[in-house]
Scaffold this active site. Structure first.
Site, PDB file in Angstrom:
ATOM      1  CG  ASN A  86      -0.145  -0.080   2.534  1.00 10.76           C
ATOM      2  OD1 ASN A  86       0.803   0.685   2.738  1.00 10.76           O
ATOM      3  ND2 ASN A  86      -0.503  -1.028   3.379  1.00 10.76           N
ATOM      4  N   GLY A 132      -2.980  -9.592   3.832  1.00 14.83           N
ATOM      5  CA  GLY A 132      -2.780 -10.335   2.572  1.00 14.83           C
ATOM      6  C   GLY A 132      -1.321 -10.671   2.268  1.00 14.83           C
ATOM      7  CB  VAL A 133       0.581 -10.413  -0.936  1.00 15.96           C
ATOM      8  CG1 VAL A 133       2.036 -10.395  -1.353  1.00 15.96           C
ATOM      9  CG2 VAL A 133      -0.188 -11.402  -1.781  1.00 15.96           C
ATOM     10  CG  ASP A 134       2.057  -5.143   2.585  1.00  7.51           C
ATOM     11  OD1 ASP A 134       1.528  -4.037   2.730  1.00  7.51           O
ATOM     12  OD2 ASP A 134       3.295  -5.319   2.558  1.00  7.51           O
ATOM     13  CB  VAL A 178      -7.388  -6.015   0.742  1.00  4.96           C
ATOM     14  CG1 VAL A 178      -7.822  -4.707   1.397  1.00  4.96           C
ATOM     15  CG2 VAL A 178      -7.169  -7.098   1.781  1.00  4.96           C
TER      16      VAL A 178
HETATM   17  N1  APR Z   1       0.577 -15.981  -1.637  1.00  4.26           N
HETATM   18  C1  APR Z   1       0.018 -15.787  -2.853  1.00  4.26           C
HETATM   19  N2  APR Z   1      -1.074 -15.045  -3.051  1.00  4.26           N
HETATM   20  C2  APR Z   1      -1.644 -14.489  -1.982  1.00  4.26           C
HETATM   21  C3  APR Z   1      -1.132 -14.632  -0.660  1.00  4.26           C
HETATM   22  C4  APR Z   1       0.034 -15.430  -0.527  1.00  4.26           C
HETATM   23  N3  APR Z   1       0.614 -15.628   0.673  1.00  4.26           N
HETATM   24  N4  APR Z   1      -1.928 -13.941   0.188  1.00  4.26           N
HETATM   25  C5  APR Z   1      -2.896 -13.397  -0.568  1.00  4.26           C
HETATM   26  N5  APR Z   1      -2.741 -13.727  -1.859  1.00  4.26           N
HETATM   27  C6  APR Z   1      -3.532 -13.323  -3.019  1.00  4.26           C
HETATM   28  C7  APR Z   1      -4.921 -12.829  -2.739  1.00  4.26           C
HETATM   29  O1  APR Z   1      -5.815 -13.947  -2.693  1.00  4.26           O
HETATM   30  C8  APR Z   1      -5.180 -11.956  -3.960  1.00  4.26           C
HETATM   31  O2  APR Z   1      -5.552 -12.751  -5.060  1.00  4.26           O
HETATM   32  O3  APR Z   1      -2.863 -12.194  -3.577  1.00  4.26           O
HETATM   33  C9  APR Z   1      -3.812 -11.344  -4.239  1.00  4.26           C
HETATM   34  C10 APR Z   1      -3.657  -9.911  -3.720  1.00  4.26           C
HETATM   35  O4  APR Z   1      -4.389  -9.785  -2.527  1.00  4.26           O
HETATM   36  P1  APR Z   1      -3.940  -8.733  -1.343  1.00  4.26           P
HETATM   37  O5  APR Z   1      -2.759  -9.244  -0.667  1.00  4.26           O
HETATM   38  O6  APR Z   1      -5.153  -8.463  -0.548  1.00  4.26           O
HETATM   39  O7  APR Z   1      -3.489  -7.408  -2.120  1.00  4.26           O
HETATM   40  P2  APR Z   1      -4.342  -6.236  -2.734  1.00  4.26           P
HETATM   41  O8  APR Z   1      -5.687  -6.666  -3.193  1.00  4.26           O
HETATM   42  O9  APR Z   1      -3.413  -5.602  -3.727  1.00  4.26           O
HETATM   43  O10 APR Z   1      -4.561  -5.249  -1.501  1.00  4.26           O
HETATM   44  C11 APR Z   1      -3.434  -4.589  -0.995  1.00  4.26           C
HETATM   45  O11 APR Z   1      -4.054  -5.186   1.204  1.00  4.26           O
HETATM   46  O12 APR Z   1      -2.708  -6.504   2.410  1.00  4.26           O
HETATM   47  C12 APR Z   1      -3.072  -5.195   2.251  1.00  4.26           C
HETATM   48  O13 APR Z   1      -1.181  -3.869   2.863  1.00  4.26           O
HETATM   49  C13 APR Z   1      -1.921  -4.371   1.765  1.00  4.26           C
HETATM   50  O14 APR Z   1      -3.127  -2.334   1.884  1.00  4.26           O
HETATM   51  C14 APR Z   1      -2.633  -3.314   1.004  1.00  4.26           C
HETATM   52  C15 APR Z   1      -3.794  -4.066   0.374  1.00  4.26           C
END
Ligand code: APR
Length: 297
Positions: free
Chosen positions: A24, A32-34, A121
Site C-alpha cells: 500500500n 494479505g500478501v503484504d 483486499v
Molecule cells: N501468496 C500468494 N497469493 C496471496 C497470498 C500469498 N501468501 N496472500 C494473498 N494472496 C492473493 C490474494 O488472494 C489476492 O488474489 O494475492 C492477491 C492480492 O491480494 P492482497 O494481498 O489483498 O493485495 P491487494 O488486493 O493488492 O490489496 C493490498 O491489502 O494486504 C493489504 O497492505 C496491503 O493495503 C494493502 C492491500
C-alpha cells in the site's frame, strides 16, 4: 524469451530472485500478501521500507528492498490501485507490473513471482486483474526469463492457469503427447473446448508418446476428467467449466464431451499413428501400428 507459469501456492515460498509484494502507499506492511511477506521475511524488510521510502510510494509505483529471510534476493513492493476506494484506472494497475519488471531489470533479477496485485483486499475484478497482469507482462520488454503468477486459492489458480496457457503456451517436446496438440483443429465445438485443448497440450508438453493408440486414448480421457472434474461420457451434454470462462458475458466455458469423443480423440489418434513406423500389411498396404477399432470410438 520469458516463460510465464501459473503457480498454486504461497508467494513467500517461491525461490526466485525477486518476489513482488502487493503493498500500500504507506509501505509499512499490512494484510494479505503484504502481511505474509513481512511476517516471513522479518523486520529487515520493514526497516528498509522505512529507510528507502520515508514518504511511501504513489499508487502504480514500485520500489525494492531486501527479501530478509524469504527464499529470494529482493522484494519488489508494488502499490496497486484500490478498486473499492474508487481507484479504477486500469493504467495504474498496468503500471505496477511495468514498474516491477523495470526494477527487476535494474537489479538483474532473472526470475520473479507476482501475486495478482489489487485482486484481494483492493477488490479489483479477478478476471480483469488476470488480464492486466498477463497483457502487461506480454507487452513489457524485460530481461527476466522466469515469471510466475502465484495464486493462493485453487479456484483463482485454475483461472490464472487457463489464461496463462492461452497467452503463453509452453513449448512441447518433439516426441511428446503435447506435440499432437500443437495444431488446433479447424473448428471447435464450444470455446471451452479450446481452453481444454490448450490445457491438455500444456499438461502433456513433456509426456512421451505412449506405446499405442489405446494408451493414448486412455491418457486423454483421464486428463479430461482430472481437468474438468467430469468423466468423458460420450453421450453427455455440454457442461460449463468456470475457469475456462473469461467472463465478458460470453458462455465461453462450455465443454462438449461428444465432440471430444467423436472428433478430438480421433484427430489426435490419427496424428499419433502418423508418428509410428510404417509396416507393410499382409495385403501389401502399409499400416500404422495397431490402434483401436475406430468404429468403436
Ligand atoms: N501468496 C500468494 N497469493 C496471496 C497470498 C500469498 N501468501 N496472500 C494473498 N494472496 C492473493 C490474494 O488472494 C489476492 O488474489 O494475492 C492477491 C492480492 O491480494 P492482497 O494481498 O489483498 O493485495 P491487494 O488486493 O493488492 O490489496 C493490498 O491489502 O494486504 C493489504 O497492505 C496491503 O493495503 C494493502 C492491500
Amino acid at each position: 524469451m520469458v516463460t510465464v507459469t501459473a503457480v498454486h501456492g504461497d508467494i513467500t515460498e517461491q525461490a526466485v530472485d525477486a518476489i513482488v509484494n502487493a503493498a500500500n502507499r504507506q509501505m509499512r506492511g499490512g494484510g494479505g500478501v503484504d502481511g505474509a511477506i513481512h511476517r516471513a521475511g522479518g523486520r529487515a524488510i520493514l526497516d528498509e521500507c522505512i529507510a528507502r521510502f520515508p514518504d511511501g510510494l504513489r499508487t502504480g509505483d514500485a520500489g525494492w528492498t531486501t527479501a530478509g529471510k524469504l527464499p529470494a534476493r529482493w522484494v519488489i513492493h508494488a502499490v496497486g490501485p484500490n478498486y473499492l476506494a474508487g481507484e479504477q484506472d486500469r493504467s495504474l494497475l498496468e503500471s505496477c507490473y511495468r514498474r516491477a519488471l523495470a526494477i527487476a531489470d535494474e537489479l538483474g533479477a532473472r526470475s520473479m513471482a507476482f501475486p495478482l496485485i489489487s485482486a484481494g483486499v483492493y477488490g479489483w475484478p479477478l478476471d480483469d486483474a488476470i488480464d492486466v497482469a498477463l497483457e502487461t507482462i506480454a507487452r513489457t520488454r524485460a530481461r527476466v526469463e522466469d515469471v510466475r503468477l502465484v495464486s493462493f486459492s485453487e479456484s483463482t489458480h485454475r483461472r490464472v492457469r487457463a489464461q496463462v496457457l492461452r497467452q503463453f503456451p509452453p513449448p512441447t517436446d518433439p516426441r511428446s503427447v503435447g506435440r499432437l496438440f500443437d495444431r488446433a483443429p479447424h473448428q471447435w465445438s464450444l470455446r471451452g473446448d479450446a481452453y481444454l485443448w490448450r490445457t491438455m497440450r500444456a499438461e502433456f508438453a513433456s509426456v512421451p508418446l505412449p506405446a499405442d493408440a489405446w494408451a493414448l486414448e486412455k491418457l486423454i480421457r483421464t486428463a479430461f476428467e482430472s481437468i474438468t472434474g467430469r468423466p468423458l461420457t460420450d453421450g453427455d451434454e455440454p457442461f460449463h467449466v468456470p475457469e475456462f470462462d473469461p467472463g465478458h458475458g460470453m458462455s465461453a466455458g462450455g465443454v462438449t464431451p461428444s465432440w471430444w469423443a467423436s472428433t478430438a480423440i480421433p484427430i489426435l489418434i490419427d496424428r499419433f499413428e502418423a508418428t509410428l513406423p510404417v509396416e507393410p500389411g499382409i495385403d501389401g498396404l502399409s499400416v500404422a501400428a495397431a490402434g483401436p477399432d475406430r468404429s468403436a470410438i
